[in-house]
Design an enzyme around this catalytic site. Structure first.
Site, mmCIF file in Angstrom:
data_model
loop_
_atom_site.group_PDB
_atom_site.id
_atom_site.type_symbol
_atom_site.label_atom_id
_atom_site.label_comp_id
_atom_site.label_asym_id
_atom_site.label_seq_id
_atom_site.Cartn_x
_atom_site.Cartn_y
_atom_site.Cartn_z
ATOM 1 C CB ILE A 135 30.595 -59.425 -16.301
ATOM 2 C CG1 ILE A 135 30.541 -59.663 -17.814
ATOM 3 C CG2 ILE A 135 30.410 -57.956 -15.970
ATOM 4 C CD1 ILE A 135 29.192 -59.344 -18.431
ATOM 5 C CD GLU B 96 32.283 -57.048 -26.879
ATOM 6 O OE1 GLU B 96 32.154 -56.267 -27.855
ATOM 7 O OE2 GLU B 96 33.297 -57.063 -26.160
ATOM 8 C CG HIS C 20 20.278 -54.062 -42.044
ATOM 9 N ND1 HIS C 20 20.666 -52.971 -42.788
ATOM 10 C CD2 HIS C 20 19.973 -53.575 -40.808
ATOM 11 C CE1 HIS C 20 20.619 -51.887 -42.046
ATOM 12 N NE2 HIS C 20 20.193 -52.225 -40.847
ATOM 13 C CB THR D 116 18.613 -54.384 -27.562
ATOM 14 O OG1 THR D 116 18.348 -53.846 -28.848
ATOM 15 C CG2 THR D 116 18.990 -55.855 -27.740
ATOM 16 C CG ASP D 117 14.636 -52.074 -30.502
ATOM 17 O OD1 ASP D 117 15.836 -52.386 -30.656
ATOM 18 O OD2 ASP D 117 14.134 -51.061 -31.034
ATOM 19 C CD GLU D 118 19.823 -54.403 -32.802
ATOM 20 O OE1 GLU D 118 20.288 -55.355 -33.465
ATOM 21 O OE2 GLU D 118 20.450 -53.362 -32.572
ATOM 22 C CE1 TYR E 78 23.865 -56.441 -28.599
ATOM 23 C CE2 TYR E 78 22.426 -55.664 -30.354
ATOM 24 C CZ TYR E 78 22.847 -55.612 -29.043
ATOM 25 O OH TYR E 78 22.247 -54.739 -28.174
ATOM 26 C CG ASN F 298 19.058 -46.505 -41.198
ATOM 27 O OD1 ASN F 298 18.680 -46.165 -40.076
ATOM 28 N ND2 ASN F 298 19.534 -47.711 -41.452
ATOM 29 C CE LYS G 88 21.656 -57.276 -24.281
ATOM 30 N NZ LYS G 88 22.292 -56.998 -22.933
ATOM 31 C CB ALA H 109 21.250 -64.704 -31.424
ATOM 32 C CG PHE I 180 24.122 -50.415 -18.264
ATOM 33 C CD1 PHE I 180 23.184 -49.812 -19.078
ATOM 34 C CD2 PHE I 180 24.134 -50.087 -16.910
ATOM 35 C CE1 PHE I 180 22.264 -48.904 -18.578
ATOM 36 C CE2 PHE I 180 23.223 -49.175 -16.394
ATOM 37 C CZ PHE I 180 22.282 -48.585 -17.229
ATOM 38 C CB ALA I 181 28.821 -55.391 -18.680
ATOM 39 N NE ARG J 136 17.284 -50.725 -36.823
ATOM 40 C CZ ARG J 136 16.954 -51.493 -37.866
ATOM 41 N NH1 ARG J 136 15.750 -51.350 -38.436
ATOM 42 N NH2 ARG J 136 17.798 -52.383 -38.336
#
Length: 317
Positions: free
Chosen positions: A57, A79, A270, A120-122, A144, A243, A148, A146, A76-77, A208
Site C-alpha cells: 500500500i 501491522e 499494557h 481499533t479501540d486501542e 501500534y 485475560n 493507528k 499510536a 484493512f491493511a 477486553r
C-alpha cells in the site's frame, strides 16, 4: 460496485472478502503484500470470485492504478501486533501511517466514492470504568495504537480538507477462525492443543471486550452502506472478560488445567481495560452483534482443532 479491499488476505480482511464474495453483488479486488500474517489460504473459499494483486500500500503507482479502477476502498491493511510494535515500531509507522496516506492521496486524485478506514479501540487508551464514545480524545499507549491513531486522524483530515467520503470504524478485540496464532486466542488454543504452556501477562486482570469477526464484518458493512461521511463508528461485541477469565475458558475448551499457564512479566505500556460504547452504530445503522460468545468461542476452538495443519504452518513467536 467495484470495491478494493486492502489487507484482504489477513484475518479480518479475508473474512470480509469471503462474506462479500458469497453475496456476489459487487466486484472485488484484494491488495495484499502477503507479509507473515497474510495468507492466500484464507481466501480459498472465495476462489474465482475476486481478483488478487500482490503489492504494498506504500507503492504509490500501484495504489493509484488500483484506486482509479474502483468505486470504494475498504482499508484493512495494517501491522497490528502490539508486541511486534514494541520491538520494532518502524514498520508500523511505514505501513499504518504512510500506507494510509498513499491510499488517501490516490482516493482524492481519482475521485473515489467511499473510503472505509478500519481501526481499533486501542486508539482510545485504557479506561478504568465505563466506555469510550467516538468523541473521546485519542490517547494511544503503544507504537501500534499510536500508528493507528495517526492514520485515523489523517483519514478524517482528508474528509475535512478535501471532502473525501471517509468513514472510520473502531472495533474491540476480534476472535474467530483464520486468526494468525500470535494473538491470544489462537496462540493459547494452538499451544494447548499441542499440550504446551501458555503465557499470561502480569496478574491476568487486563480486560477486553470480545467481538466475533463475523459481527465485525457485519458492522463494517453497515458503515460502508449506510454510514455518514466523516463519522467514526465504534463496533463492540458485548462480552467483557479479563485475560484470566478468558484463559480459564480456553483451558476448559481444550481439556487442559492451570498447570499449563505460565504467568510472565507484563507487556510494556499494557493498557488495563478497553471498552467502547457502540450505541451510535446501533441507533443509526441497526447494528447488533449476533454471535453468542460461548457458542462462538467453542466453534473457534473447534476450527483450530480441525485445522491443525493451518495453525501448525502459521504459528506465531
Amino acid at each position: 460496485m467495484r470495491i478494493l479491499v486492502t489487507g484482504g488476505a489477513g484475518f479480518i480482511g479475508s473474512h470480509y472478502v469471503r462474506t462479500l464474495a458469497e453475496r456476489g453483488d459487487c466486484t472485488l479486488t484484494v491488495l495484499d503484500k502477503l507479509t507473515y500474517a497474510g495468507n492466500l489460504a484464507n481466501l480459498a473459499p472465495a476462489d474465482g470470485r475476486f481478483t488478487f494483486v500482490r503489492g504494498d500500500i506504500c507503492d504509490a503507482a500501484l495504489v493509484g492504478e488500483l484506486v482509479a479502477a474502483h468505486d470504494q476502498v475498504v482499508h484493512f491493511a495494517a501491522e497490528t501486533h502490539v508486541d511486534r510494535s514494541i520491538s520494532g515500531a518502524g514498520e508500523f509507522v511505514r505501513t499504518n501511517v504512510t500506507g494510509t496516506y498513499t491510499l488517501l492521496a490516490a482516493a482524492v486524485e481519482h475521485g473515489l466514492g467511499t473510503f472505509v478506514h478500519i481501526s481499533t479501540d486501542e486508539v482510545y487508551g485504557s479506561i478504568p470504568e465505563g466506555s469510550w464514545g467516538e468523541e473521546q480524545p485519542l490517547a494511544p499507549s503503544s507504537p501500534y495504537s499510536a500508528s493507528k491513531a495517526s492514520s485515523d486522524l489523517l483519514a478524517l483530515a482528508y474528509h475535512r480538507t478535501y471532502g473525501l467520503d471517509v468513514r472510520v470504524t473502531r472495533c474491540s478485540n476480534n476472535y474467530g477462525p483464520y486468526q494468525f496464532p500470535e494473538k491470544v486466542i489462537p496462540l493459547f488454543v494452538s499451544r494447548l492443543l499441542d499440550g504446551g504452556k501458555v503465557p499470561l501477562y502480569g496478574d491476568g486482570m487486563n480486560a477486553r471486550d470480545w467481538l466475533h469477526v463475523s459481527d465485525h464484518v457485519a458492522g463494517i458493512e453497515h458503515v460502508r452502506q449506510g454510514g455518514r461521511p466523516g463519522e467514526v463508528y465504534n463496533i463492540g461485541g458485548g462480552t467483557e472478560l479479563t485475560n484470566l477469565e478468558l484463559t480459564g475458558l480456553l483451558l476448559e475448551a481444550c481439556g487442559a488445567g492451570w498447570e499449563h499457564v505460565e504467568f510472565v512479566e507484563d507487556r510494556l505500556g499494557h493498557d488495563r481495560r478497553y471498552s467502547v460504547d457502540d450505541g451510535k452504530i446501533r441507533a443509526e445503522l441497526g447494528y447488533r452483534p449476533a454471535v453468542d460468545f460461548e457458542k462462538g468461542l467453542a466453534e473457534t476452538v473447534e476450527w483450530y482443532r480441525d485445522n491443525r495443519a493451518w495453525h501448525e504452518a502459521h504459528k506465531g513467536p
